[in-house]
Scaffold this motif. Structure first.
Motif, PDB file in Angstrom:
ATOM      1  N   ARG A  44       0.839  -1.207   0.000  1.00 41.58           N
ATOM      2  CA  ARG A  44       0.000   0.000   0.000  1.00 41.58           C
ATOM      3  C   ARG A  44       0.868   1.249   0.000  1.00 41.58           C
ATOM      4  NH1 ARG A  44      -3.473  -2.085   4.984  1.00 41.58           N
ATOM      5  NH2 ARG A  44      -1.323  -2.454   5.566  1.00 41.58           N
ATOM      6  N   SER A  45       1.996   1.218   0.714  1.00 36.03           N
ATOM      7  CA  SER A  45       2.933   2.347   0.705  1.00 36.03           C
ATOM      8  C   SER A  45       3.580   2.499  -0.655  1.00 36.03           C
ATOM      9  CB  SER A  45       4.021   2.144   1.762  1.00 36.03           C
ATOM     10  OG  SER A  45       3.455   2.097   3.047  1.00 36.03           O
ATOM     11  N   PHE A  46       3.930   1.371  -1.270  1.00 35.43           N
ATOM     12  CA  PHE A  46       4.514   1.427  -2.608  1.00 35.43           C
ATOM     13  C   PHE A  46       3.527   2.046  -3.594  1.00 35.43           C
ATOM     14  CE2 PHE A  46       8.234  -1.754  -2.805  1.00 35.43           C
ATOM     15  CZ  PHE A  46       8.610  -1.468  -1.514  1.00 35.43           C
ATOM     16  N   ARG A  47       2.256   1.669  -3.479  1.00 40.99           N
ATOM     17  CA  ARG A  47       1.231   2.199  -4.399  1.00 40.99           C
ATOM     18  C   ARG A  47       1.097   3.721  -4.264  1.00 40.99           C
ATOM     19  NH1 ARG A  47      -1.278  -2.207  -6.579  1.00 40.99           N
ATOM     20  NH2 ARG A  47      -1.476  -3.988  -5.213  1.00 40.99           N
ATOM     21  N   GLU A  48       1.192   4.227  -3.032  1.00 42.77           N
ATOM     22  CA  GLU A  48       1.113   5.678  -2.815  1.00 42.77           C
ATOM     23  C   GLU A  48       2.229   6.403  -3.552  1.00 42.77           C
ATOM     24  OE1 GLU A  48       1.009   6.778   1.312  1.00 42.77           O
ATOM     25  OE2 GLU A  48      -0.648   5.390   1.739  1.00 42.77           O
ATOM     26  N   ILE A  49       3.405   5.822  -3.540  1.00 44.17           N
ATOM     27  CA  ILE A  49       4.562   6.443  -4.190  1.00 44.17           C
ATOM     28  C   ILE A  49       4.513   6.272  -5.705  1.00 44.17           C
ATOM     29  CG2 ILE A  49       7.083   6.327  -4.418  1.00 44.17           C
ATOM     30  CD1 ILE A  49       7.054   5.389  -1.414  1.00 44.17           C
ATOM     31  N   LEU A  50       4.151   5.065  -6.151  1.00 39.09           N
ATOM     32  CA  LEU A  50       4.222   4.729  -7.578  1.00 39.09           C
ATOM     33  C   LEU A  50       3.018   5.178  -8.394  1.00 39.09           C
ATOM     34  CD1 LEU A  50       5.637   1.112  -7.266  1.00 39.09           C
ATOM     35  CD2 LEU A  50       6.868   3.156  -8.005  1.00 39.09           C
ATOM     36  N   GLY A  51       1.901   5.400  -7.733  1.00 42.33           N
ATOM     37  CA  GLY A  51       0.690   5.751  -8.478  1.00 42.33           C
ATOM     38  C   GLY A  51       0.234   4.583  -9.330  1.00 42.33           C
ATOM     39  N   ASP A  52       0.107   4.803 -10.632  1.00 38.92           N
ATOM     40  CA  ASP A  52      -0.414   3.778 -11.531  1.00 38.92           C
ATOM     41  C   ASP A  52       0.658   2.871 -12.134  1.00 38.92           C
ATOM     42  OD1 ASP A  52      -2.999   4.650 -11.126  1.00 38.92           O
ATOM     43  OD2 ASP A  52      -2.959   6.031 -12.839  1.00 38.92           O
ATOM     44  N   VAL A  53       1.897   3.020 -11.727  1.00 39.97           N
ATOM     45  CA  VAL A  53       2.959   2.175 -12.281  1.00 39.97           C
ATOM     46  C   VAL A  53       2.778   0.763 -11.711  1.00 39.97           C
ATOM     47  CG1 VAL A  53       5.444   1.817 -12.488  1.00 39.97           C
ATOM     48  CG2 VAL A  53       4.522   4.155 -12.420  1.00 39.97           C
ATOM     49  N   PRO A  54       2.625  -0.239 -12.586  1.00 44.28           N
ATOM     50  CA  PRO A  54       2.363  -1.598 -12.099  1.00 44.28           C
ATOM     51  C   PRO A  54       3.596  -2.269 -11.493  1.00 44.28           C
ATOM     52  CG  PRO A  54       2.465  -1.580 -14.500  1.00 44.28           C
ATOM     53  CD  PRO A  54       2.572  -0.152 -14.047  1.00 44.28           C
ATOM     54  N   ASP A  65       4.507  -5.244 -11.880  1.00 40.80           N
ATOM     55  CA  ASP A  65       5.152  -6.182 -12.792  1.00 40.80           C
ATOM     56  C   ASP A  65       5.979  -5.500 -13.885  1.00 40.80           C
ATOM     57  OD1 ASP A  65       3.066  -5.257 -14.363  1.00 40.80           O
ATOM     58  OD2 ASP A  65       2.376  -7.254 -14.957  1.00 40.80           O
ATOM     59  N   SER A  66       6.060  -4.169 -13.860  1.00 37.36           N
ATOM     60  CA  SER A  66       6.962  -3.507 -14.807  1.00 37.36           C
ATOM     61  C   SER A  66       8.386  -3.912 -14.418  1.00 37.36           C
ATOM     62  CB  SER A  66       6.789  -1.991 -14.791  1.00 37.36           C
ATOM     63  OG  SER A  66       7.226  -1.451 -13.580  1.00 37.36           O
ATOM     64  N   PRO A  67       9.260  -4.127 -15.386  1.00 37.11           N
ATOM     65  CA  PRO A  67      10.594  -4.667 -15.075  1.00 37.11           C
ATOM     66  C   PRO A  67      11.358  -3.890 -14.001  1.00 37.11           C
ATOM     67  CG  PRO A  67      10.221  -4.705 -17.431  1.00 37.11           C
ATOM     68  CD  PRO A  67       9.052  -3.974 -16.829  1.00 37.11           C
ATOM     69  N   GLU A  68      11.331  -2.570 -14.065  1.00 37.56           N
ATOM     70  CA  GLU A  68      12.090  -1.782 -13.096  1.00 37.56           C
ATOM     71  C   GLU A  68      11.524  -1.915 -11.687  1.00 37.56           C
ATOM     72  OE1 GLU A  68      10.562  -0.360 -15.796  1.00 37.56           O
ATOM     73  OE2 GLU A  68      12.254  -0.139 -17.147  1.00 37.56           O
ATOM     74  N   ILE A  69      10.209  -1.895 -11.571  1.00 33.73           N
ATOM     75  CA  ILE A  69       9.575  -1.988 -10.247  1.00 33.73           C
ATOM     76  C   ILE A  69       9.730  -3.397  -9.688  1.00 33.73           C
ATOM     77  CG2 ILE A  69       7.416  -1.735  -8.953  1.00 33.73           C
ATOM     78  CD1 ILE A  69       8.760   0.905 -10.065  1.00 33.73           C
ATOM     79  N   SER A  70       9.530  -4.411 -10.527  1.00 27.69           N
ATOM     80  CA  SER A  70       9.719  -5.792 -10.089  1.00 27.69           C
ATOM     81  C   SER A  70      11.138  -6.002  -9.569  1.00 27.69           C
ATOM     82  CB  SER A  70       9.427  -6.750 -11.252  1.00 27.69           C
ATOM     83  OG  SER A  70       9.706  -8.079 -10.876  1.00 27.69           O
ATOM     84  N   ALA A  71      12.120  -5.495 -10.299  1.00 28.92           N
ATOM     85  CA  ALA A  71      13.517  -5.625  -9.869  1.00 28.92           C
ATOM     86  C   ALA A  71      13.762  -4.879  -8.560  1.00 28.92           C
ATOM     87  CB  ALA A  71      14.453  -5.104 -10.966  1.00 28.92           C
ATOM     88  N   TYR A  72      13.159  -3.693  -8.410  1.00 31.76           N
ATOM     89  CA  TYR A  72      13.318  -2.929  -7.177  1.00 31.76           C
ATOM     90  C   TYR A  72      12.727  -3.681  -5.980  1.00 31.76           C
ATOM     91  CZ  TYR A  72      12.849   0.457  -3.489  1.00 31.76           C
ATOM     92  OH  TYR A  72      12.924   1.075  -2.273  1.00 31.76           O
ATOM     93  N   ILE A  73      11.541  -4.249  -6.171  1.00 26.97           N
ATOM     94  CA  ILE A  73      10.902  -5.000  -5.081  1.00 26.97           C
ATOM     95  C   ILE A  73      11.776  -6.182  -4.663  1.00 26.97           C
ATOM     96  CG2 ILE A  73       8.929  -6.471  -4.485  1.00 26.97           C
ATOM     97  CD1 ILE A  73       7.210  -4.532  -6.243  1.00 26.97           C
ATOM     98  N   LYS A  74      12.302  -6.900  -5.636  1.00 23.40           N
ATOM     99  CA  LYS A  74      13.170  -8.055  -5.345  1.00 23.40           C
ATOM    100  C   LYS A  74      14.419  -7.596  -4.592  1.00 23.40           C
ATOM    101  CE  LYS A  74      14.389 -12.434  -5.915  1.00 23.40           C
ATOM    102  NZ  LYS A  74      14.073 -13.394  -6.917  1.00 23.40           N
ATOM    103  N   GLU A  75      15.025  -6.500  -5.033  1.00 23.52           N
ATOM    104  CA  GLU A  75      16.220  -5.961  -4.374  1.00 23.52           C
ATOM    105  C   GLU A  75      15.897  -5.491  -2.953  1.00 23.52           C
ATOM    106  OE1 GLU A  75      19.104  -2.107  -4.936  1.00 23.52           O
ATOM    107  OE2 GLU A  75      18.415  -3.133  -6.754  1.00 23.52           O
ATOM    108  N   TYR A  76      14.755  -4.830  -2.780  1.00 21.60           N
ATOM    109  CA  TYR A  76      14.325  -4.351  -1.466  1.00 21.60           C
ATOM    110  C   TYR A  76      14.185  -5.530  -0.499  1.00 21.60           C
ATOM    111  CZ  TYR A  76      11.430  -2.043   2.077  1.00 21.60           C
ATOM    112  OH  TYR A  76      10.927  -1.555   3.260  1.00 21.60           O
ATOM    113  N   LEU A  77      13.521  -6.592  -0.951  1.00 22.62           N
ATOM    114  CA  LEU A  77      13.338  -7.779  -0.114  1.00 22.62           C
ATOM    115  C   LEU A  77      14.685  -8.422   0.216  1.00 22.62           C
ATOM    116  CD1 LEU A  77      10.242  -9.281  -1.952  1.00 22.62           C
ATOM    117  CD2 LEU A  77      10.287  -8.615   0.468  1.00 22.62           C
ATOM    118  N   THR A  78      15.529  -8.566  -0.772  1.00 19.68           N
ATOM    119  CA  THR A  78      16.831  -9.218  -0.591  1.00 19.68           C
ATOM    120  C   THR A  78      17.702  -8.451   0.398  1.00 19.68           C
ATOM    121  OG1 THR A  78      16.728 -10.126  -2.834  1.00 19.68           O
ATOM    122  CG2 THR A  78      18.907 -10.011  -1.793  1.00 19.68           C
ATOM    123  N   GLU A  79      17.832  -7.147   0.184  1.00 23.24           N
ATOM    124  CA  GLU A  79      18.692  -6.334   1.050  1.00 23.24           C
ATOM    125  C   GLU A  79      18.172  -6.266   2.479  1.00 23.24           C
ATOM    126  OE1 GLU A  79      19.266  -2.511  -0.769  1.00 23.24           O
ATOM    127  OE2 GLU A  79      20.450  -3.362  -2.422  1.00 23.24           O
TER     128      GLU A  79
END
Length: 185
Positions: A148-158, A160-174
């Motif tokens: 829900r916090s990510f949605r507030e920042i990203l707005g309508d960016v899904p 599953d877009s490559p950049e956001i998906s990669a960021y989420i994976k990196e966020y979880l990993t780190e």
């Protein structure tokens, strides 16, 4: 039986999304001093009747019409209880369901947690209409990811877009690495 706990989490969380949950809360709590690993998956889906709750751990009961057996929940229950831990399901129609599995960390029969980062990432990316609140605790340290916090920042960016998906994976990993120091259990 599934070879790692994270696959059980994936299975139960998939059940939550099929039950129409708009929010799925997943908590993985490794209490090293208490020798316990507690996994909780709570949702605000359609819930179950007391009769369904009583039968959900029966491998020959499923509400799905695509097959006649449902092994995910019974295997999760068996995995927890075979370590001397416990398993419970609380549910109310129209309110949601909470599944809690407690494992004895040091028990020889406890399967590994597995790739929890990929499990959470997959749930977030492949269920764009569901919000997830993931909390990971290890020996007193913790981190949260709330879509829900990510949605507030990203707005309508899904997600599953490559950049956001990669960021989420990196966020979880780190954050997992920072929380548990790379522990494998």
């Amino acid at each position: 039986m599934m070879p790692e706990i994270s696959l059980n989490i994936l299975d139960v969380a998939e059940n939550s999304t099929r039950a129409g949950a708009s929010l799925v809360q997943i908590t993985v709590d490794a209490d090293i001093d208490g020798d316990r690993l507690t996994v909780t998956i709570a949702d605000d889906g359609c819930g179950m009747t007391p009769e369904q709750v009583a039968r959900v751990t029966d491998p020959f009961f499923t509400s799905r019409t695509t097959r006649k057996v449902g092994l995910g929940v019974p295997f999760f229950k068996l995995a927890a209880e075979s370590t001397g831990g416990s398993f419970s399901i609380e549910s109310e129609p129209g309110v949601g369901t909470t599944v809690t599995a407690v494992f004895v960390l040091s028990h020889i029969d406890r399967m590994p947690l597995g790739d929890i980062t990929s499990t959470i990432h997959q749930l977030i990316v492949y269920h764009p209409d569901t919000d997830f609140l993931y909390r990971y605790l290890y020996g007193g340290a913790s981190f949260d990811l709330d879509t829900r916090s990510f949605r507030e920042i990203l707005g309508d960016v899904p997600f599953d877009s490559p950049e956001i998906s990669a960021y989420i994976k990196e966020y979880l990993t780190e954050n997992k690495l920072e929380t548990d120091g790379g522990a494998v259990y």
